[in-house]
Design an enzyme around this catalytic site. Structure first.
Site, PDB file in Angstrom:
ATOM      1  N   HIS A  21       3.802  -4.364   0.704  1.00 31.59           N
ATOM      2  CA  HIS A  21       3.147  -4.772   1.669  1.00 31.59           C
ATOM      3  C   HIS A  21       4.149  -6.037   2.133  1.00 31.59           C
ATOM      4  O   HIS A  21       4.212  -6.331   3.545  1.00 31.59           O
ATOM      5  CB  HIS A  21       1.887  -5.410   1.361  1.00 31.59           C
ATOM      6  N   ASP A 116      -1.361  -6.920   7.687  1.00 29.70           N
ATOM      7  CA  ASP A 116      -1.264  -5.663   7.128  1.00 29.70           C
ATOM      8  C   ASP A 116      -2.479  -5.002   7.076  1.00 29.70           C
ATOM      9  O   ASP A 116      -3.689  -5.759   7.172  1.00 29.70           O
ATOM     10  CB  ASP A 116      -0.709  -5.611   5.996  1.00 29.70           C
ATOM     11  N   ALA A 354      15.202  -2.305 -10.921  1.00 31.69           N
ATOM     12  CA  ALA A 354      16.817  -2.150 -10.590  1.00 31.69           C
ATOM     13  C   ALA A 354      16.962  -2.549  -9.177  1.00 31.69           C
ATOM     14  O   ALA A 354      15.962  -2.506  -8.413  1.00 31.69           O
ATOM     15  CB  ALA A 354      17.405  -0.837 -10.736  1.00 31.69           C
ATOM     16  N   HIS A 371       8.241   7.927  -6.009  1.00 35.06           N
ATOM     17  CA  HIS A 371       6.873   8.241  -5.665  1.00 35.06           C
ATOM     18  C   HIS A 371       6.301   8.340  -4.532  1.00 35.06           C
ATOM     19  O   HIS A 371       5.378   8.489  -4.076  1.00 35.06           O
ATOM     20  CB  HIS A 371       6.230   6.851  -6.342  1.00 35.06           C
ATOM     21  N   TRP A 374       5.983   4.178   1.104  1.00 33.41           N
ATOM     22  CA  TRP A 374       6.609   4.226   2.336  1.00 33.41           C
ATOM     23  C   TRP A 374       7.900   3.036   2.457  1.00 33.41           C
ATOM     24  O   TRP A 374       8.879   3.710   3.169  1.00 33.41           O
ATOM     25  CB  TRP A 374       5.688   3.873   3.475  1.00 33.41           C
ATOM     26  N   SER A 376       9.906   2.695   0.018  1.00 35.38           N
ATOM     27  CA  SER A 376      11.072   3.383  -0.896  1.00 35.38           C
ATOM     28  C   SER A 376      11.561   4.722   0.054  1.00 35.38           C
ATOM     29  O   SER A 376      12.799   4.847   0.354  1.00 35.38           O
ATOM     30  CB  SER A 376      10.466   3.835  -2.138  1.00 35.38           C
ATOM     31  N   ALA A 394      -2.791   6.328  -3.618  1.00 32.26           N
ATOM     32  CA  ALA A 394      -2.857   5.784  -2.193  1.00 32.26           C
ATOM     33  C   ALA A 394      -2.465   6.876  -1.276  1.00 32.26           C
ATOM     34  O   ALA A 394      -3.043   7.999  -1.159  1.00 32.26           O
ATOM     35  CB  ALA A 394      -1.954   4.656  -1.652  1.00 32.26           C
ATOM     36  N   GLN A 396       0.275   8.648  -0.633  1.00 32.00           N
ATOM     37  CA  GLN A 396       1.766   8.924  -0.967  1.00 32.00           C
ATOM     38  C   GLN A 396       1.761  10.425  -0.707  1.00 32.00           C
ATOM     39  O   GLN A 396       2.808  11.084  -0.476  1.00 32.00           O
ATOM     40  CB  GLN A 396       2.100   8.628  -2.293  1.00 32.00           C
TER      41      GLN A 396
END
Length: 492
Positions: A21, A116, A354, A371, A374, A376, A394, A396
């Site tokens: 977020h 948000d 990473a 996963h 959004w 990513s 969520a 996903q």
């Protein structure tokens, strides 16, 4: 009465807990400052000082500030077993007094509040202080359409859940039960009521910004604007302003990084990057199958591994945890015996974290097993990297359906009723994405590059792209409201 506004429009942005977020809110704030001459103050709920300090490095130095709000204790208002959405919404509600006090005390008070979607409970603060109020959906237009429609059609949602039939959202791709939102699947629990409240509150916004773009979700965006579809439900104008992602730092810096240095030694597009985000975890049995699948695929990989959850079903267990593992407590404890030694010449296992933006921008990376959060997803698409999408929680599963079926830039596991994805399927998915000489892999790479280029056009200031223009319209509304506030203060 509010103090007189300063020389330029000033917007307050509110980010709920979690990097997923915070990052898009930061990127939205940066674009408002640098492209549209809007002063920005970002209020952040429940972040740590080190994170805030690191994020400030890439932020503008003028007309931009980040204000952490005091931590709130909601332990008496939620149960440990409550859904993560419930916990987030309760935290945001209990942050209202500190947000109101912080805004009221500002010498240059903002005239707009942008939150948000977990922060819609703060809209009354905007009403009290005479501010415009906007929601920022940090994920897809399809999620927005489903959320707002579902809050006005509870009987349809009940039928969708109880009979496991698709939820028909007017003008949009139907939502299969297998891809439904966690909150709908939990109908009857507290999270469902909390989530329905968000949908109702979203409909009261003066505008809704979405981290997508016209060329990617044109059909759904049209449904949100069309009175024959969803306009009477959503009511507020919808502004696609994406893809907003954190910029990739230069790959060659003075700060050494073991992962980037390892990637420097690999052929172009030969490595699949594997990460389930900052909040996702896999059960021990699934970690073992993923390890075997990567090994069997024969592909090079970088895998960011987090410990399995204490409770096998708690795939969001790491959401609020930023703890690092010590070297003696590393991945060898929960990966198959001998895996690290057998794959040391073509794989790199990284505990906990990473530098994802740098990794996805590296020319050696040709695929991303994700996963499907959004942030990513957008980081992958804007670098032209096709995906293996493995949704955990969520929204996903909605994201995965969009990417794999509509956009065809990803592959995903088959529906397995919550069971373990087996090594053979993982091997097949990895090879489908990574072996570009095969027809499917080649087609995915071509499509994802087209999306990358369309996203760049959408954000282009020079070309007055669709997303740049949409945010410019929001900025004009902020400017007009700023002028009204100034005129009112002078008249007083």
């Amino acid at each position: 009465m509010q103090a007189a506004a300063g020389n330029r429009p000033h917007a307050a942005l509110l980010a709920s807990p979690g990097m997923g977020h915070l990052i898009p809110v930061l990127e939205l704030g940066k674009r408002l400052v640098t492209h549209h001459d809007i002063a920005v103050t970002i209020f952040v709920v429940a972040t740590d000082a080190a994170t805030t300090k690191s994020l400030l490095k890439s932020c503008p130095t003028a007309n931009f500030s980040i204000v952490p709000l005091p931590a709130v204790d909601v332990s008496h208002h939620v149960d440990p077993s409550d859904h993560i959405v419930t916990k987030l919404l309760v935290m945001m509600r209990h942050s209202i007094p500190s947000l109101r006090s912080a805004i009221s005390a500002m010498a240059d008070p903002p005239t707009a509040l942008i939150v948000d979607i977990f922060g819609t409970s703060t809209f009354p603060v905007a009403d009290e202080l005479g501010m415009l109020k906007y929601a920022f959906d940090t994920t897809t237009a399809w999620f927005l359409a489903t959320t707002v429609y579902g809050s006005s059609a509870e009987d349809e949602v009940a039928r969708h859940v109880n009979s496991r039939t698709p939820l028909v959202v007017p003008g949009c791709k139907p939502v299969r039960f297998e891809d439904t939102l966690d909150a709908y699947e939990a109908m009857g629990d507290r999270v469902f009521d909390e989530f329905q409240r968000v949908g109702v509150e979203l409909a009261t916004a003066d505008g809704i910004l979405v981290n997508t773009w016209e060329e990617m979700e044109g059909k759904t965006l049209e449904a949100l604007r069309n009175r024959k579809a969803l306009k009477d439900v959503v009511r507020a104008p919808v502004y696609p302003v994406g893809p907003l992602v954190r910029p990739s730092p230069p790959l060659k810096t003075n700060e050494p990084n073991d992962v980037v240095e390892w990637l420097d030694g690999q052929p172009d597009r030969s490595v699949i990057y594997v990460s389930f985000g900052s909040g996702g975890t896999l059960p021990r049995a699934q970690l073992a199958e993923l390890a075997w699948g990567l090994e069997l695929s024969g592909q090079r990989f970088v895998w960011v591994v987090r410990p399995p959850p204490v409770e096998d079903g708690d795939v969001s267990a790491a959401f609020f945890s930023l703890e690092e593992e010590s070297g003696s407590q590393g991945p060898h404890r929960y990966l198959p015996e001998g895996f690290l030694s057998r794959t040391h010449d073509r794989g790199l296992v990284v505990p906990m974290w990473a530098p994802q933006a740098e990794i996805l921008a590296h020319p050696a990376v040709g695929g991303f097993l994700s996963h499907c959060g959004w942030n990513s997803t957008l980081e992958s698409l804007t670098n032209g990297v096709p995906m293996v999408v493995w949704p955990l929680y969520a929204e996903q599963k909605l994201n995965a359906a969009l990417l794999a079926e509509e956009l065809q830039v990803a592959v995903r596991p088959g529906y397995n009723n919550g069971g373990v994805v087996k090594r053979e399927e993982i091997e097949e998915m990895v090879r489908r994405v990574m072996v570009a000489k095969e027809e499917e892999g080649k087609a995915m790479r071509e499509r994802v590059m087209e999306l990358k280029e369309s996203g760049e056009r959408a954000l282009s200031r020079k070309l007055k792209g669709s997303s740049y223009s949409a945010l410019a319209q929001v900025a004009r509304e902020l400017e007009l409201n700023h002028q009204r506030v100034v005129a009112k203060a002078r008249g007083a």
